[in-house]
Design a protein around this motif. Sequence first.
Motif, PDB file in Angstrom:
ATOM      1  N   GLY A 109     -40.316  26.022  16.393  1.00 40.18           N
ATOM      2  CA  GLY A 109     -40.359  26.776  17.811  1.00 40.18           C
ATOM      3  C   GLY A 109     -40.592  26.163  19.000  1.00 40.18           C
ATOM      4  N   ILE A 110     -40.427  26.861  20.136  1.00 39.74           N
ATOM      5  CA  ILE A 110     -40.303  25.998  21.555  1.00 39.74           C
ATOM      6  C   ILE A 110     -41.450  26.706  22.441  1.00 39.74           C
ATOM      7  CG2 ILE A 110     -38.829  25.585  23.397  1.00 39.74           C
ATOM      8  CD1 ILE A 110     -36.413  26.027  21.834  1.00 39.74           C
ATOM      9  N   PRO A 111     -42.373  25.785  22.667  1.00 37.61           N
ATOM     10  CA  PRO A 111     -43.366  26.144  23.746  1.00 37.61           C
ATOM     11  C   PRO A 111     -43.010  26.922  24.907  1.00 37.61           C
ATOM     12  CG  PRO A 111     -43.374  23.782  23.129  1.00 37.61           C
ATOM     13  CD  PRO A 111     -42.297  24.184  22.752  1.00 37.61           C
ATOM     14  N   VAL A 112     -43.588  27.869  25.397  1.00 36.51           N
ATOM     15  CA  VAL A 112     -43.177  28.946  26.413  1.00 36.51           C
ATOM     16  C   VAL A 112     -43.110  28.098  27.677  1.00 36.51           C
ATOM     17  CG1 VAL A 112     -43.938  30.855  27.787  1.00 36.51           C
ATOM     18  CG2 VAL A 112     -44.770  30.619  25.370  1.00 36.51           C
ATOM     19  N   GLU A 113     -43.747  26.880  27.923  1.00 35.29           N
ATOM     20  CA  GLU A 113     -43.519  26.386  29.130  1.00 35.29           C
ATOM     21  C   GLU A 113     -42.213  25.578  29.297  1.00 35.29           C
ATOM     22  OE1 GLU A 113     -46.235  24.028  26.797  1.00 35.29           O
ATOM     23  OE2 GLU A 113     -46.043  26.157  27.321  1.00 35.29           O
ATOM     24  N   GLU A 114     -41.557  25.175  27.973  1.00 36.65           N
ATOM     25  CA  GLU A 114     -40.152  24.594  28.074  1.00 36.65           C
ATOM     26  C   GLU A 114     -39.162  25.211  27.738  1.00 36.65           C
ATOM     27  OE1 GLU A 114     -40.666  21.511  28.456  1.00 36.65           O
ATOM     28  OE2 GLU A 114     -42.596  20.899  28.062  1.00 36.65           O
ATOM     29  N   ARG A 115     -39.488  26.543  27.630  1.00 33.66           N
ATOM     30  CA  ARG A 115     -37.953  27.411  27.343  1.00 33.66           C
ATOM     31  C   ARG A 115     -36.985  27.449  28.395  1.00 33.66           C
ATOM     32  NH1 ARG A 115     -41.285  32.411  24.296  1.00 33.66           N
ATOM     33  NH2 ARG A 115     -42.092  30.901  22.549  1.00 33.66           N
ATOM     34  N   GLU A 116     -37.278  27.184  29.625  1.00 34.40           N
ATOM     35  CA  GLU A 116     -36.378  27.119  30.450  1.00 34.40           C
ATOM     36  C   GLU A 116     -35.755  25.880  30.707  1.00 34.40           C
ATOM     37  OE1 GLU A 116     -35.179  29.764  32.450  1.00 34.40           O
ATOM     38  OE2 GLU A 116     -36.520  31.133  31.436  1.00 34.40           O
ATOM     39  N   ARG A 117     -36.460  25.011  30.411  1.00 34.72           N
ATOM     40  CA  ARG A 117     -35.994  23.474  30.862  1.00 34.72           C
ATOM     41  C   ARG A 117     -35.079  22.895  29.584  1.00 34.72           C
ATOM     42  NH1 ARG A 117     -40.250  19.145  32.226  1.00 34.72           N
ATOM     43  NH2 ARG A 117     -38.295  18.188  33.124  1.00 34.72           N
ATOM     44  N   ILE A 118     -35.133  23.582  28.538  1.00 31.34           N
ATOM     45  CA  ILE A 118     -34.280  23.148  27.469  1.00 31.34           C
ATOM     46  C   ILE A 118     -32.975  23.226  27.478  1.00 31.34           C
ATOM     47  CG2 ILE A 118     -36.175  23.461  25.564  1.00 31.34           C
ATOM     48  CD1 ILE A 118     -34.623  25.765  25.101  1.00 31.34           C
ATOM     49  N   PHE A 119     -32.388  24.023  28.444  1.00 31.25           N
ATOM     50  CA  PHE A 119     -30.941  23.971  28.852  1.00 31.25           C
ATOM     51  C   PHE A 119     -30.537  23.221  29.910  1.00 31.25           C
ATOM     52  CE2 PHE A 119     -32.401  28.393  27.528  1.00 31.25           C
ATOM     53  CZ  PHE A 119     -31.407  28.538  26.706  1.00 31.25           C
TER      54      PHE A 119
END
Length: 442
Positions: A377-387
Amino acid sequence: MNRIFVRFSLLVMLAVTVASFVIYFVISNLFGDPFEEIALKQASGQIFLLEQYVDKAPADEWLQRLNKVREISRVKFELIPLKAALPLLPAKKEASLMRGEVVLDAADKSFFRRVDLAGDKYIGSEEEVIHAEDLPIDVGLAVKVELVRYVIVALFLLIPVAVWSSLHWRGLQSLSKVARDFGEGNLSARATTKKTSSIYPLAERMNQMAARIESLLEAQKNLMHSVSHELRTPVARLEFGLELLRQDVKKTADGSAAEARMQAMEADLIELNMLVKELLSLTRLDQQQENRHTQFSLAEALHDCVGIMDHALSGKLLKTDIGAGIGLMAGDPRLISRAVTNLMMNAAKYASHQLVLSAHRLADGAVEVIVEDDGPGIPVEERERIFDPFYRLDRSRDRATGGFGLGLAIAQKAALLHGGNIHVAESSLGGARFVMRLPSGL
């Protein structure tokens, strides 16, 4: 008609109306009711007749003169008890009546006045009141005059407001068009306004901001494009040199160790080639302002993506839920397929055992394509930066699984070019859930 003028005119009319009522109540409290003053002037003839003709009569002729006035006048004069008259008056006017003053009731077109304070007119006259009705009172004309006056004031306020707001509105519309064009990718769009315009400072700041953004983006694109192309030349030379070296090694007696090193070098070259291709793809998407609109079967495109994934699954299970009734959509099938493939490649890298591809059409006609996995999974605080390009959650894991942090950036840009978006949530499988929402475009 522009919205600024409509809203401002409503505000002006409301302000004028409120001001009219405030002026009326202030004047009434300080100087008396102006409409009552008008009514008193209109009833002055009957009051004069009562005070100068009836009241001047001797005591034994007072009632006779009052009866004569009744006969010749259209106004109805009645004698009523004082106790009956007091409830008909506002409390603040009772004292005036008790002092013998004329108390006017403009609404009922009547007035009240005590016959006598000392009972000299006739026996019991101090306990009676003259009630005059049907007086020639009409304050409607005064109300109309005041209304016309305030309408003229409002109009003279609104005319300059209309001129100013019209000029202001056209300037704002021009700024809005520039902002829309700039947001759609036309980075050369600029606002043109006169120096005398009220929005000229805003337009200048906006143009400066647009020029700065354009120069930065252009520099970034040129850099990525130049780097991508410049990398191809040394990579090609390395490939050529590696091939020559391989031929020389084959001529030696024992070239197994050298062959192993060359295979590692060849893998690095393949990785560099993939990086160059991804960089060029990202640069082309940055420079592309709109997609080629063609109608295509989304279900077929998604099934093609599944076929491409066979080599990348590495024994992991891929489940699909693509309804045949998902229908057509308009857009660039190549870009949509690339975005879905990148999402599936990302899921395949980090899935433990399985990943799921599903698609369905929403009530508003839009389409949702969902890719899920059972990975970490992906941590909530990182979900915007992965793009963001080249962003990685775990660089050591990326080196083990491959990738450069460009696949999700390319998928996001492809979705944005179609007017859609991609967001990340937690999957019921335990890993990440990528949801790409696309308008049908039909």
